[in-house]
Write a protein that holds these residues in place. Structure first.
Motif, mmCIF file in Angstrom:
data_model
loop_
_atom_site.group_PDB
_atom_site.id
_atom_site.type_symbol
_atom_site.label_atom_id
_atom_site.label_comp_id
_atom_site.label_asym_id
_atom_site.label_seq_id
_atom_site.Cartn_x
_atom_site.Cartn_y
_atom_site.Cartn_z
ATOM 1 N N GLY A 127 0.810 -1.216 0.000
ATOM 2 C CA GLY A 127 0.000 0.000 0.000
ATOM 3 C C GLY A 127 0.838 1.259 0.000
ATOM 4 O O GLY A 127 0.548 2.220 -0.726
ATOM 5 N N ALA A 128 1.915 1.300 0.831
ATOM 6 C CA ALA A 128 2.762 2.497 0.893
ATOM 7 C C ALA A 128 3.409 2.781 -0.453
ATOM 8 O O ALA A 128 3.536 3.945 -0.858
ATOM 9 C CB ALA A 128 3.823 2.320 1.976
ATOM 10 N N LEU A 129 3.808 1.735 -1.149
ATOM 11 C CA LEU A 129 4.424 1.923 -2.464
ATOM 12 C C LEU A 129 3.397 2.403 -3.481
ATOM 13 O O LEU A 129 3.662 3.334 -4.258
ATOM 14 C CB LEU A 129 5.065 0.611 -2.930
ATOM 15 N N LEU A 130 2.217 1.802 -3.499
ATOM 16 C CA LEU A 130 1.167 2.237 -4.424
ATOM 17 C C LEU A 130 0.781 3.690 -4.157
ATOM 18 O O LEU A 130 0.572 4.470 -5.086
ATOM 19 C CB LEU A 130 -0.049 1.331 -4.294
ATOM 20 N N ALA A 131 0.691 4.083 -2.876
ATOM 21 C CA ALA A 131 0.351 5.464 -2.540
ATOM 22 C C ALA A 131 1.401 6.429 -3.067
ATOM 23 O O ALA A 131 1.076 7.513 -3.567
ATOM 24 C CB ALA A 131 0.196 5.614 -1.027
ATOM 25 N N ALA A 132 2.685 6.052 -2.968
ATOM 26 C CA ALA A 132 3.756 6.914 -3.476
ATOM 27 C C ALA A 132 3.663 7.077 -4.987
ATOM 28 O O ALA A 132 3.839 8.179 -5.530
ATOM 29 C CB ALA A 132 5.119 6.330 -3.085
ATOM 30 N N VAL A 133 3.370 5.982 -5.691
ATOM 31 C CA VAL A 133 3.244 6.043 -7.156
ATOM 32 C C VAL A 133 2.035 6.886 -7.556
ATOM 33 O O VAL A 133 2.117 7.723 -8.468
ATOM 34 C CB VAL A 133 3.150 4.616 -7.733
ATOM 35 N N ILE A 134 0.913 6.675 -6.874
ATOM 36 C CA ILE A 134 -0.302 7.426 -7.193
ATOM 37 C C ILE A 134 -0.105 8.910 -6.914
ATOM 38 O O ILE A 134 -0.481 9.763 -7.727
ATOM 39 C CB ILE A 134 -1.498 6.857 -6.396
ATOM 40 N N ALA A 135 0.476 9.241 -5.758
ATOM 41 C CA ALA A 135 0.721 10.649 -5.436
ATOM 42 C C ALA A 135 1.620 11.304 -6.471
ATOM 43 O O ALA A 135 1.365 12.439 -6.908
ATOM 44 C CB ALA A 135 1.348 10.761 -4.043
ATOM 45 N N GLN A 136 2.655 10.603 -6.880
ATOM 46 C CA GLN A 136 3.565 11.153 -7.888
ATOM 47 C C GLN A 136 2.833 11.408 -9.199
ATOM 48 O O GLN A 136 2.985 12.473 -9.810
ATOM 49 C CB GLN A 136 4.723 10.180 -8.112
ATOM 50 N N ARG A 137 2.016 10.465 -9.623
ATOM 51 C CA ARG A 137 1.310 10.635 -10.893
ATOM 52 C C ARG A 137 0.266 11.747 -10.815
ATOM 53 O O ARG A 137 0.032 12.450 -11.795
ATOM 54 C CB ARG A 137 0.646 9.312 -11.305
ATOM 55 N N LEU A 138 -0.359 11.920 -9.646
ATOM 56 C CA LEU A 138 -1.380 12.957 -9.491
ATOM 57 C C LEU A 138 -0.790 14.326 -9.152
ATOM 58 O O LEU A 138 -1.526 15.302 -9.018
ATOM 59 C CB LEU A 138 -2.370 12.557 -8.400
ATOM 60 N N LEU A 197 1.231 15.980 6.539
ATOM 61 C CA LEU A 197 2.378 15.641 5.696
ATOM 62 C C LEU A 197 1.936 15.210 4.309
ATOM 63 O O LEU A 197 2.544 15.594 3.295
ATOM 64 C CB LEU A 197 3.195 14.536 6.367
ATOM 65 N N ALA A 198 0.857 14.430 4.231
ATOM 66 C CA ALA A 198 0.353 13.996 2.932
ATOM 67 C C ALA A 198 -0.148 15.167 2.098
ATOM 68 O O ALA A 198 -0.209 15.077 0.868
ATOM 69 C CB ALA A 198 -0.767 12.970 3.127
ATOM 70 N N ARG A 199 -0.487 16.282 2.754
ATOM 71 C CA ARG A 199 -0.907 17.486 2.037
ATOM 72 C C ARG A 199 0.266 18.433 1.762
ATOM 73 O O ARG A 199 0.067 19.523 1.221
ATOM 74 C CB ARG A 199 -1.988 18.216 2.834
ATOM 75 N N GLY A 200 1.458 18.035 2.166
ATOM 76 C CA GLY A 200 2.632 18.861 1.936
ATOM 77 C C GLY A 200 2.859 19.910 2.987
ATOM 78 O O GLY A 200 3.650 20.846 2.782
ATOM 79 N N ARG A 201 2.206 19.776 4.141
ATOM 80 C CA ARG A 201 2.329 20.751 5.219
ATOM 81 C C ARG A 201 3.227 20.218 6.325
ATOM 82 O O ARG A 201 3.338 19.015 6.522
ATOM 83 C CB ARG A 201 0.943 21.109 5.759
ATOM 84 N N ASP A 202 3.833 21.117 7.055
ATOM 85 C CA ASP A 202 4.749 20.737 8.123
ATOM 86 C C ASP A 202 3.967 20.121 9.284
ATOM 87 O O ASP A 202 3.145 20.797 9.911
ATOM 88 C CB ASP A 202 5.511 21.978 8.600
ATOM 89 N N PRO A 203 4.199 18.842 9.600
ATOM 90 C CA PRO A 203 3.468 18.216 10.707
ATOM 91 C C PRO A 203 3.702 18.889 12.055
ATOM 92 O O PRO A 203 2.881 18.740 12.966
ATOM 93 C CB PRO A 203 4.000 16.776 10.708
ATOM 94 N N GLU A 204 4.792 19.622 12.200
ATOM 95 C CA GLU A 204 5.044 20.302 13.475
ATOM 96 C C GLU A 204 4.044 21.421 13.734
ATOM 97 O O GLU A 204 3.946 21.918 14.856
ATOM 98 C CB GLU A 204 6.469 20.849 13.509
ATOM 99 N N THR A 205 3.320 21.835 12.699
ATOM 100 C CA THR A 205 2.306 22.876 12.891
ATOM 101 C C THR A 205 1.016 22.321 13.485
ATOM 102 O O THR A 205 0.125 23.087 13.872
ATOM 103 C CB THR A 205 1.985 23.576 11.565
ATOM 104 N N VAL A 206 0.891 20.994 13.552
ATOM 105 C CA VAL A 206 -0.293 20.376 14.148
ATOM 106 C C VAL A 206 -0.265 20.615 15.658
ATOM 107 O O VAL A 206 0.728 20.329 16.332
ATOM 108 C CB VAL A 206 -0.349 18.867 13.849
ATOM 109 N N GLU A 207 -1.355 21.131 16.187
ATOM 110 C CA GLU A 207 -1.416 21.460 17.608
ATOM 111 C C GLU A 207 -1.324 20.204 18.463
ATOM 112 O O GLU A 207 -1.961 19.188 18.176
ATOM 113 C CB GLU A 207 -2.729 22.187 17.907
ATOM 114 N N ARG A 208 -0.532 20.296 19.516
ATOM 115 C CA ARG A 208 -0.421 19.170 20.436
ATOM 116 C C ARG A 208 -1.638 19.118 21.350
ATOM 117 O O ARG A 208 -2.192 20.152 21.736
ATOM 118 C CB ARG A 208 0.842 19.291 21.286
#
Length: 465
Positions: A102-113, A360-371
């Protein structure tokens, strides 16, 4: 297959949230989950309820019938083509916590999209245990056991011939005993210590149907790997290694724009003694008790390996052995979030890992997520197993589950009961039957153990803390 957008999963408060967000011209992020894990739906629930995301799922359950029957005809590139045609321009993020492919397919799909994602080549190399061992040796040879590829695949008749196996081991310049594992696998499938060629031949002896399943489990990965990282050894082969023992530590983190960040480290505690040639996970405990200097060595080795693999974006889970003298050895790195452990970091540190995953999947810095506010001082993921070839002696009744929800509302329980051929296959492939996993937290470790033992007592399960 139609090209229209598939319905997205929305939370129970979605209608109210949509009215509120419409006034701000903000819509929920549309997230495509590829080959979702059993932990995903519950972990995404807070974001769904808040109207922050809508989910679409593609894939099937690889290890449960009838979903796994689809594996026999599954074509990875056809899947990628269909998913991309269905969701092009209609999703904001693609992700997967699935280790098999699944992780590999997601990487390929994200790259193509054209969406944020990891380089598929980095995912291929991380998954390929021989290629990953070679990368480890390049960056830190003293942290790697001696290893070699067996030289032929699991479905090759020589894999069941003790003489051929003895010759292959002699040619590799290794000696018995050896630790063997598939070049591409998940859940420690077929990974164990063997003491002789005869024992290895017995370990690798499968019927025709099992050999077909094994080949089909790795074929989607192999079909993508040959395109994005050509020249790798057959993914259906075996890796031979000099056995190493030690305390196992899991490292969870992510890479954002090439910056490696550690979320946490868990101690992997094992059932006493080896069973069927392997150690078996009893619980994953957080926070880890390892010393700060050892932690620093583990972080350094993690960063070196990820850079060598070209791993520049995404969550990862790395595993290490810590020897009694403090030396650290690589085990492997998995190019995805360890979804089973996300609760632990949320409870103890307030790390909202699934919101970080979406960011992260949206390209945003995960450190900005409120704790979040920490809810506990100790947490663990407990695993119950059988080792005698039989199914679980007892599974929780409806009354037991109602009691659990009432007395321990934060506990997260997953059941994996199997019988018949599926049970026999699990014993053959894993050496034990994992019938339940529970995540649990408490203010400190003594109270955590008390809660664990109370649940074991109610369910009639062994409390092998």
């Amino acid at each position: 297959m139609t090209d229209t957008l598939r319905p997205f999963t929305r939370g129970p408060a979605a209608a109210t949230t949509r009215r509120a967000t419409a006034a701000r011209s903000v819509r929920p992020a549309r997230v495509l989950v590829v080959f979702g894990k059993e932990w995903d739906r519950g972990a995404f629930a807070p974001q769904l309820a808040a109207g922050e995301i809508e989910l679409a799922f593609e894939g099937f359950d690889l290890f449960r019938f009838p979903g796994n029957a689809r594996l026999l005809a599954f074509d990875a590139w056809r899947f990628v083509d269909r998913v991309c045609a269905t969701y092009a321009g209609r999703v904001d993020a693609v992700l997967s916590n699935n280790e098999q492919f699944g992780a590999l397919l997601a990487a390929v799909i994200a790259q193509r999209l054209g969406l944020p994602g990891n380089d598929p080549r980095a995912v291929v190399l991380a998954h390929h245990k021989l290629a990953c061992r070679e990368a480890q040796r390049r960056v830190a040879a003293d942290a790697v056991p001696r290893f070699a590829a067996l030289g032929f695949a699991l479905d090759d008749p020589r894999a069941r011939d003790a003489r051929a196996l003895q010759a292959a081991v002699a040619a590799s310049d290794l000696a018995w005993p050896l630790f063997v594992k598939p070049i591409k696998a998940t859940f420690s499938v077929l990974a164990r210590r063997v003491d002789s060629a005869r024992a290895l031949a017995q370990h690798l002896r499968f019927g025709p149907f099992e050999r077909r399943i094994i080949r089909r489990l790795v074929q989607p990965y192999a079909d993508i790997a040959v395109q994005v990282a050509p020249g790798l050894a057959d993914a259906a082969g075996m890796l031979l290694e000099t056995p190493i023992a030690g305390h196992q530590v899991n490292v969870d983190g992510y890479v954002f724009r090439g910056d490696v960040r550690i979320v946490g480290m868990t101690d992997a505690l094992m059932y006493p003694n080896e069973a069927n040639g392997a150690q078996h996970f009893l619980r994953f405990a957080y926070p880890s008790r390892i010393a700060s200097d050892v932690r620093a060595r583990i972080e350094r080795l993690t960063r070196l390996l990820l850079a060598e693999l070209g791993f520049a974006h995404g969550f990862f889970n790395a595993e290490f052995f810590v020897r009694p003298d403090g030396r650290v050895h690589y085990i492997e790195v998995n190019p995805r979030l360890a979804s089973q452990l996300a609760d632990l970091y949320r409870w103890v540190d307030g790390r909202d890992v699934y919101r970080m995953l979406v960011a992260l999947a949206r390209g945003r810095d995960p450190e900005t997520v409120e704790r979040l506010a920490p809810a506990a001082g100790a947490a663990a993921s407990f695993v119950w197993r059988k080792f005698d070839g039989t199914a679980a002696d007892r599974l929780p009744t409806r009354a037991d589950l109602d009691w659990l929800a009432r007395e321990h509302p934060d506990a997260r329980l997953m059941l994996y009961a199997k019988r018949g051929a599926a049970l026999a296959r699990e014993y053959k492939w894993l050496g034990s039957h994992r019938y339940a996993v529970m995540n649990l937290c408490a203010e400190d470790e003594p109270r955590l153990r008390e809660r664990y033992e109370a649940i074991c007592n109610r369910f009639g399960w062994p409390a092998a803390y």
